[in-house]
Design an enzyme around this catalytic site. Structure first.
Site, PDB file in Angstrom:
ATOM      1  CD  GLU A 232      -1.004  -0.180   3.571  1.00 46.74           C
ATOM      2  OE1 GLU A 232      -2.682  -0.054   3.046  1.00 46.74           O
ATOM      3  OE2 GLU A 232      -0.681  -0.124   4.800  1.00 46.74           O
ATOM      4  CB  ILE A 233       2.098   3.656  -2.316  1.00 52.04           C
ATOM      5  CG1 ILE A 233       2.957   2.833  -2.400  1.00 52.04           C
ATOM      6  CG2 ILE A 233       2.330   5.307  -1.585  1.00 52.04           C
ATOM      7  CD1 ILE A 233       3.509   2.895  -4.321  1.00 52.04           C
TER       8      ILE A 233
END
Length: 366
Positions: A232-233
């Site tokens: 996840e960013i």
């Protein structure tokens, strides 16, 4: 040309090599890695790919977190694997322990029962600490207080495509808050009451969103879809917001991280569904990625069209096309403004289904 189209055009031009990445322009961002000393070899292979595919050009720093002190060997090998800054930190004890409001004997009984039922990680206390930490504590680490964006990286994962632009800046410039590469269904046995507590919290706060119905089945129950959080960013400012913190504290007090086995992936996902606009969540189709037996890779036509340089294992199945993938639902999802009325109806259906299920199990109730 509006801002979104302009940013997308710049991104495409950077991919095609028509224009250089802007000199000196970087996001205030960091990789965040929760890791144990014994996972050094696994992570060095992952780090080598991430550096070769992306970070050797951008030099974003790494923050390594562990509930125990890192060894000198670990720190020496990691520091030699990148030219970027690396920082090693120990997780505060109160972020990695059973809180006082949880009955430890009851929690232990729940773990034993899950283990007997062969629920994956069902008997593990350390896994529960990890899920709770990733759900509500990592972004509170003092070393992240002044950082705006994070990219979560785990040991043993693979990156299959060159990343010729800056995903952090893409998120920042397009107003995104959360992103993913794999969407799949959670194991229902690990989160039997998470949906109920989420709906009750939404009713209490009168939450409204045009993304939440992505997670709702026709029955009104949770369809179990979630964005897999091992990649996840996302925005640290969103996680630090009063709205997210309030939801986490409500869940924490419900004790499901220990009495059940709530994962950070459905928690992050339902929080995004409740608190973010559909336009603020991004699917990074062009980042080839594998975690365990689950792989996302751009298909051949997309690879050619986007001028990607990918090397995905030809004999490994692309999970996007698997029955358990929630990506088709994401691609076809039409935003719907979820309201208090929808929350009330979902709660009504949930209770109605529970009554019907109890009657099926024990007809003598009536």
């Amino acid at each position: 040309m509006d801002k979104d189209k302009a940013v997308e055009a710049m991104r495409e031009m950077a991919r095609l090599g028509i224009m250089p990445v802007p000199e000196g322009r970087r996001a205030n961002a960091s990789f965040v890695v929760l890791l144990r000393n014994r996972e050094l070899d696994q992570f060095r292979a992952t780090m080598r790919q991430l550096e070769d595919r992306f970070n050797r050009k951008y030099h974003y720093p790494y923050l390594f977190l562990n509930d125990e002190p890192f060894t000198e060997e670990f720190m020496r090998f990691i520091a030699a694997s990148t030219t970027s800054n690396v920082t090693f930190a120990t997780i505060p004890h109160d972020h990695w322990s059973v809180p006082d409001f949880v009955d430890e004997e009851k929690a232990a009984q729940a773990r034993r029962k899950m283990e007997e039922n062969k629920v994956i990680y069902g008997g593990s206390l350390s896994y529960r600490h990890m899920c709770r930490y990733n759900s509500g504590f990592f972004y509170k680490h003092p070393l992240l207080h002044t950082v705006d964006w994070y990219w979560r990286v785990e040991p043993g994962v693979d990156f299959y495509c060159d990343i010729e632009y800056d995903p952090f800046l893409y998120m920042q410039d397009t107003g995104k808050k959360y992103s993913f590469v794999i969407a799949l269904k959670e194991l229902e046995a690990t989160i039997p009451s998470l949906w109920q507590y989420t709906l009750e919290y939404m009713k209490m706060t009168n939450a409204s969103s045009n993304l939440f119905s992505y997670f709702v089945a026709e029955s009104g129950n949770y369809n179990l879809c979630h964005f897999w959080s091992n990649f996840e960013i996302a925005s640290l400012n969103w996680l630090r917001s009063d709205a997210y913190e309030s939801y986490f504290q409500y869940l924490d007090r419900a004790k499901g991280f220990f009495i059940e086995r709530w994962g950070d992936a459905p928690v992050h996902s339902l929080a995004a569904g409740m608190l973010l606009d559909h336009s603020q969540v991004h699917f990074f189709d062009d980042i080839g990625y594998r975690h365990e037996d689950f792989m996302h890779c751009p298909d051949t036509k997309a690879d050619l069209a986007m001028n990607l340089r990918c090397q995905c294992p030809p004999k490994m199945k692309n999970f996007d096309r698997s029955q358990g993938s929630c990506l088709p639902r994401w691609k076809s999802y039409a935003p719907y403004l979820w309201s208090r009325r929808d929350t009330d109806e979902a709660l009504r259906l949930m209770h109605e289904n529970r009554i019907l299920n109890s009657l099926v199990r024990d007809p003598e109730i009536v």
